[in-house]
Design an enzyme around this catalytic site. Structure first.
Site, PDB file in Angstrom:
ATOM      1  N   GLU A 159       1.055  41.181  15.145  1.00  0.00           N
ATOM      2  CA  GLU A 159       2.331  40.513  15.385  1.00  0.00           C
ATOM      3  C   GLU A 159       3.330  41.541  15.888  1.00  0.00           C
ATOM      4  OE1 GLU A 159       3.839  38.129  12.153  1.00  0.00           O
ATOM      5  OE2 GLU A 159       5.908  38.515  12.738  1.00  0.00           O
ATOM      6  N   GLU A 164      14.608  40.407  15.151  1.00  0.00           N
ATOM      7  CA  GLU A 164      14.961  39.634  13.967  1.00  0.00           C
ATOM      8  C   GLU A 164      16.312  40.128  13.478  1.00  0.00           C
ATOM      9  OE1 GLU A 164      11.319  38.540  11.226  1.00  0.00           O
ATOM     10  OE2 GLU A 164      11.163  40.641  11.840  1.00  0.00           O
TER      11      GLU A 164
END
Length: 324
Positions: A159, A164
């Site tokens: 990933e 974020e």
């Protein structure tokens, strides 16, 4: 000005002065050996107002199962939570009571989408121009997930979290998750924005440039983190050698950001101006584009998709994967 991230020029010669043109020629000469990019996939979100995301490009993910992160929202496909408006994709998080088709009652709604079975690419530049929401318990993300997770369950599929934030207007995070370095042990870079900058009062460009054994993260084309296999913990391995697909979501609450409190304002909106993917002109594109269902009710669990489906150790959650 020439972009700092290799070959994405944005300098415009206005032809009004000789000086401007000479400057352009000089910069061109200096950067003549810089690798260039070719566009392989994009969505500019220019459909009529009120349109859903293009179903030929995106899957809308629905459900309120927490996605391995103890998220508090239920994701929907309603226009109230996701639609195109004025050249942007708008993801809106609402504070409202809703029980989705999965029968799970939630007190917040939002949206999540991905390109699984529509588009995936191995290596290149993946970027999105986004204006982000802020506040306690607000968790937007722009990320990539290995398309082999059916045979290599997360975190073995890998990933790449390009962006974020967890509520603060002046801090972003970029993280790699893989076997032996996932969840709270992911290779994460915390980036304090330059003084006076904020993620919520303007659009910013978030990008990753990914090549064999090399991953670079960018904020407005400024390099903010650089990862290679040398950064991995001992006895772990680099899994970024196969196609990954794209994801966008706006989560509410969870192990990492914590839950909203009395200071959190709703509704919250994540505005995406565009998403673009490039490959290097010197390399043959390694993109995979194929038809897929326009809407999915669930996804394979994975970090931000199950960020810590090996739940975040920072909250002392058990290290176990949720079941669908």
């Amino acid at each position: 000005m020439w972009a700092l991230s290799e070959g994405r020029p944005s300098f415009i010669c206005r032809k009004r002065t000789l000086l401007a043109c000479l400057t352009f020629l000089l910069v061109t000469a200096v950067h003549a050996q810089t690798p260039n990019w070719q566009l392989t996939w994009s969505d500019e979100f220019n459909a009529p107002n009120g349109s859903p995301p293009d179903p030929a490009k995106w899957n809308i993910v629905t459900g309120g199962q927490g996605f391995g992160n103890n998220e508090l929202e239920t994701y929907t496909s309603r226009p109230a939570n996701i639609q195109q408006q004025n050249g942007n994709l708008v993801i809106t998080a609402q504070k409202e009571d809703l029980t989705g088709p999965d029968g799970i009652p939630r007190h917040y709604t939002s949206a999540r989408l991905n390109t699984q079975k529509h588009f995936a690419q191995k290596y290149g530049r993946f970027e999105a121009r986004i204006q982000l929401p802020t506040g306690k318990g607000i968790w937007p993300a722009f990320w990539l997930l290995g398309d082999n997770h059916d045979t290599a369950p997360w975190p073995n599929c890998g990933e790449i979290d390009i962006l974020e934030t967890i509520g603060a207007p002046d801090t972003t995070y970029s993280t790699l998750h893989g076997p032996g370095y996932s969840g709270s042990k992911g290779l994460s870079a915390k980036y304090p924005l330059p003084t006076g900058e904020s993620v919520h009062n303007a659009f910013h460009l978030y990008a990753v440039e990914w090549s064999p054994d090399d991953i670079k993260f960018f904020f407005d084309d400024h390099l903010i983190a650089h990862r290679t296999p040398a950064d991995l913990p001992p006895n772990t391995h680099w899994v970024y050698d196969h196609p990954f697909y794209l994801l966008l979501n706006l989560a509410i609450g969870g192990y990492w950001p914590g839950n909203p409190d009395e200071t959190t304002v709703f509704p919250q909106q994540m505005l995406i101006d565009y998403v673009r993917v490039y490959s290097r002109k010197s390399a043959a594109p390694q993109a995979i584009t194929k038809p897929g269902a326009p809407y999915l009710d669930s996804e394979m669990w994975a970090s931000s998709e199950g960020r810590p489906s090996l739940a975040f150790a920072r909250n002392s959650q058990p290290q176990s994967k949720p079941t669908q």
